[in-house]
Design an enzyme around this catalytic site. Structure first.
Site, mmCIF file in Angstrom:
data_model
loop_
_atom_site.group_PDB
_atom_site.id
_atom_site.type_symbol
_atom_site.label_atom_id
_atom_site.label_comp_id
_atom_site.label_asym_id
_atom_site.label_seq_id
_atom_site.Cartn_x
_atom_site.Cartn_y
_atom_site.Cartn_z
ATOM 1 N N CYS A 113 87.643 -11.153 15.758
ATOM 2 C CA CYS A 113 87.806 -9.721 16.161
ATOM 3 C C CYS A 113 88.331 -9.014 15.058
ATOM 4 O O CYS A 113 88.176 -7.752 15.189
ATOM 5 C CB CYS A 113 89.336 -9.943 17.128
ATOM 6 S SG CYS A 113 88.973 -10.852 18.635
ATOM 7 N N HIS A 249 93.233 -2.825 17.882
ATOM 8 C CA HIS A 249 92.398 -3.850 18.453
ATOM 9 C C HIS A 249 92.781 -4.012 20.002
ATOM 10 O O HIS A 249 94.047 -4.119 20.253
ATOM 11 C CB HIS A 249 92.512 -5.189 17.970
ATOM 12 C CG HIS A 249 91.958 -6.297 18.471
ATOM 13 N ND1 HIS A 249 90.425 -6.264 18.847
ATOM 14 C CD2 HIS A 249 92.197 -7.424 18.638
ATOM 15 C CE1 HIS A 249 90.088 -7.371 19.230
ATOM 16 N NE2 HIS A 249 91.170 -8.344 19.409
ATOM 17 N N ASN A 279 88.660 -7.180 26.026
ATOM 18 C CA ASN A 279 88.770 -7.545 24.674
ATOM 19 C C ASN A 279 87.184 -7.686 24.385
ATOM 20 O O ASN A 279 86.810 -8.811 24.523
ATOM 21 C CB ASN A 279 89.702 -8.598 24.427
ATOM 22 C CG ASN A 279 89.578 -9.247 23.105
ATOM 23 O OD1 ASN A 279 88.669 -8.704 22.057
ATOM 24 N ND2 ASN A 279 90.313 -10.105 22.607
HETATM 25 N N1 ACO Z 1 95.573 -15.139 36.808
HETATM 26 C C1 ACO Z 1 96.663 -15.414 37.194
HETATM 27 N N2 ACO Z 1 97.617 -16.370 36.546
HETATM 28 C C2 ACO Z 1 97.182 -16.837 35.465
HETATM 29 C C3 ACO Z 1 95.988 -16.333 34.987
HETATM 30 C C4 ACO Z 1 95.295 -15.500 35.502
HETATM 31 N N3 ACO Z 1 94.169 -14.685 35.045
HETATM 32 N N4 ACO Z 1 95.836 -16.993 33.650
HETATM 33 C C5 ACO Z 1 97.153 -17.536 33.428
HETATM 34 N N5 ACO Z 1 97.767 -17.597 34.397
HETATM 35 C C6 ACO Z 1 99.062 -18.317 34.760
HETATM 36 C C7 ACO Z 1 99.453 -19.342 33.939
HETATM 37 O O1 ACO Z 1 98.531 -20.469 34.596
HETATM 38 C C8 ACO Z 1 100.894 -19.492 34.017
HETATM 39 O O2 ACO Z 1 101.257 -19.983 35.207
HETATM 40 P P1 ACO Z 1 102.424 -21.108 35.153
HETATM 41 O O3 ACO Z 1 103.451 -20.247 34.717
HETATM 42 O O4 ACO Z 1 102.517 -21.527 36.705
HETATM 43 O O5 ACO Z 1 101.974 -22.093 34.376
HETATM 44 C C9 ACO Z 1 101.306 -17.934 34.098
HETATM 45 O O6 ACO Z 1 100.177 -17.307 34.533
HETATM 46 C C10 ACO Z 1 101.864 -17.523 32.813
HETATM 47 O O7 ACO Z 1 100.641 -17.878 31.627
HETATM 48 P P2 ACO Z 1 100.824 -17.381 30.128
HETATM 49 O O8 ACO Z 1 99.759 -17.966 29.417
HETATM 50 O O9 ACO Z 1 102.208 -17.804 29.695
HETATM 51 O O10 ACO Z 1 100.604 -15.865 30.081
HETATM 52 P P3 ACO Z 1 100.975 -14.894 29.293
HETATM 53 O O11 ACO Z 1 101.773 -13.665 29.652
HETATM 54 O O12 ACO Z 1 101.154 -15.164 27.684
HETATM 55 O O13 ACO Z 1 99.627 -14.078 29.313
HETATM 56 C C11 ACO Z 1 97.315 -13.934 27.937
HETATM 57 C C12 ACO Z 1 98.310 -14.671 28.796
HETATM 58 C C13 ACO Z 1 97.114 -12.513 28.650
HETATM 59 C C14 ACO Z 1 96.350 -14.708 27.754
HETATM 60 C C15 ACO Z 1 98.224 -13.435 26.525
HETATM 61 O O14 ACO Z 1 99.119 -14.683 26.175
HETATM 62 C C16 ACO Z 1 97.465 -12.823 25.522
HETATM 63 O O15 ACO Z 1 97.089 -11.733 25.695
HETATM 64 N N6 ACO Z 1 97.447 -13.587 24.452
HETATM 65 C C17 ACO Z 1 96.778 -13.250 23.415
HETATM 66 C C18 ACO Z 1 95.351 -13.126 23.133
HETATM 67 C C19 ACO Z 1 94.876 -12.281 22.047
HETATM 68 O O16 ACO Z 1 95.490 -11.536 21.538
HETATM 69 N N7 ACO Z 1 93.583 -12.757 21.460
HETATM 70 C C20 ACO Z 1 93.321 -11.961 20.527
HETATM 71 C C21 ACO Z 1 92.332 -12.402 19.613
HETATM 72 S S1 ACO Z 1 91.023 -12.734 20.620
HETATM 73 C C22 ACO Z 1 89.625 -13.112 19.534
HETATM 74 O O17 ACO Z 1 89.553 -13.147 18.444
HETATM 75 C C23 ACO Z 1 88.384 -13.348 20.185
#
Ligand code: ACO
Length: 322
Positions: A113, A249, A279
């Site tokens: 990214c 980003h 993203n």
């Molecule tokens: N829909 C519904 N529920 C979901 C989904 C979805 N799409 N995805 C995950 N969940 C659930 C999980 O299973 C979990 O359930 P559980 O509590 O029963 O186990 C719950 O939601 C919480 O999951 P988390 O992973 O803790 O959710 P979080 O608030 O951390 O959000 C996310 C996840 C959006 C991926 C976040 O962590 C994030 O944005 N991370 C950074 C990603 C990023 O910035 N990448 C940048 C670089 S990308 C690149 O280089 C290509």
């Protein structure tokens, strides 16, 4: 001293739009979850056969037109991408041939990214050293190709698009500083498991898709991007609250909000396009930049902070006057 200055911007997205509601019909997710956890409402997905070079070419043509630069005047093309059409020739060369800029240097910058920021930083040095006068810098991706569309933890995030800028030397202030970072200790938190040299065995295990430990990525992205933003602003002696715009980003609205809070820049002066684009990795910053230039938010002479964070981890920041 001569600066490298952005003299034109462009962008392109595929025609097909995939909304959160469309995703509700495909996987166990909800519009409410995706909006509240990420800020994304819809994203653009490449059609069958539509490639990174196709999107990059459209963005490049738009940026060249905005800059009033003919392809034959280009000295260099650099493309930030992790989703090239081919292993080689690189995407820069594919675009070079299509726009008729044959002969100029053309290469790709592979930094996930942060690829556009890495490419911008390299281009800026060539211009400031007087070794290039017109450089086309592109960020282009078709991330939809490496996403597992049954994995709700990743497929709701990633999307396709491209953005481009043309840089030229200027006596007026342009790019003030760029800072680039990478830390390979985090290589297992966000990666794509196969490649030409390592092989494509993971195809057989059904894991030939982007792998991400989202929580950990989130935490480190907030920490490192905040540090990078503070450092580049401190070095330039510019308080964050004095910036005209941050163009971050577009990975997660909560990451963007945390950084804006850290540098005390109100969200009204942050360009947010994540709701429309998701993203788009290396495309995300130049795409957001072009949107805000074309809708009139970003004006000539304004101060901008660009930042990006991605797999590796790689990250970076750039401070400039537009
Ligand atoms: N829909 C519904 N529920 C979901 C989904 C979805 N799409 N995805 C995950 N969940 C659930 C999980 O299973 C979990 O359930 P559980 O509590 O029963 O186990 C719950 O939601 C919480 O999951 P988390 O992973 O803790 O959710 P979080 O608030 O951390 O959000 C996310 C996840 C959006 C991926 C976040 O962590 C994030 O944005 N991370 C950074 C990603 C990023 O910035 N990448 C940048 C670089 S990308 C690149 O280089 C290509």
């Amino acid at each position: 001293m001569s600066y490298a200055r952005i003299i034109g911007t462009g962008s392109a997205v595929p025609e097909r739009v995939l909304t959160n509601h469309d995703l509700e019909a495909m996987i166990d997710t909800s519009d409410e979850w995706i909006r509240s956890r990420t800020g994304i409402e819809r994203r653009h997905i490449a059609a069958t056969g539509e490639t990174t070079a196709d999107l990059g070419e459209c963005a490049a043509r738009a940026a060249l037109a905005a800059a009033g630069v003919k392809p034959q005047e280009l000295d260099m093309i650099i493309v930030g991408t992790t989703t090239p059409d081919l292993v080689f020739p690189n995407v820069g060369i594919l675009i070079q041939e299509r726009i008729g800029a044959n002969g100029c240097a053309a290469f790709s910058c592979e930094a996930a990214c942060a690829g556009f920021l890495y490419a911008l930083s390299v281009a800026e040095k060539f211009i400031r050293l007087g070794e290039a006068r017109r450089v086309l810098v592109i960020g282009a991706e078709t991330l939809s190709r490496f996403v597992d569309w049954t994995d709700r933890s990743t497929c709701v995030l990633f999307a396709d698009g491209a953005g481009a800028v043309v840089l030229a030397p200027s006596e007026e202030t342009g790019i003030l500083k760029t800072h680039l970072y990478a830390d390979g200790r985090y290589k297992d938190l966000l990666y794509f498991p196969s490649g030409v040299s390592k092989g494509f065995d993971s195809l057989k295990s059904g894991k030939d898709f982007v792998q991400m430990r989202g929580n950990e990525v989130f935490r480190i992205a907030v920490r490192e991007l905040s540090r990078a933003a503070v450092r580049i602003l401190d070095e330039a002696g510019i308080p964050g609250s004095d910036l005209d715009w941050m163009v971050p980003h577009q990975a997660n609205l909560r990451i963007i909000e945390a950084i804006s809070k850290r540098i005390e820049l109100p969200m009204e002066r942050v360009v947010v396009t994540i709701q429309e684009h998701g993203n788009t990795s290396a495309a995300s910053v130049p795409l957001a930049l072009d949107v805000a230039v074309r809708d009139g938010r970003i004006q000539r002479g304004q101060s901008l902070l660009l930042e990006a964070f991605g797999g590796g981890f790689t990250w970076g920041a750039a401070l400039l006057r537009f």
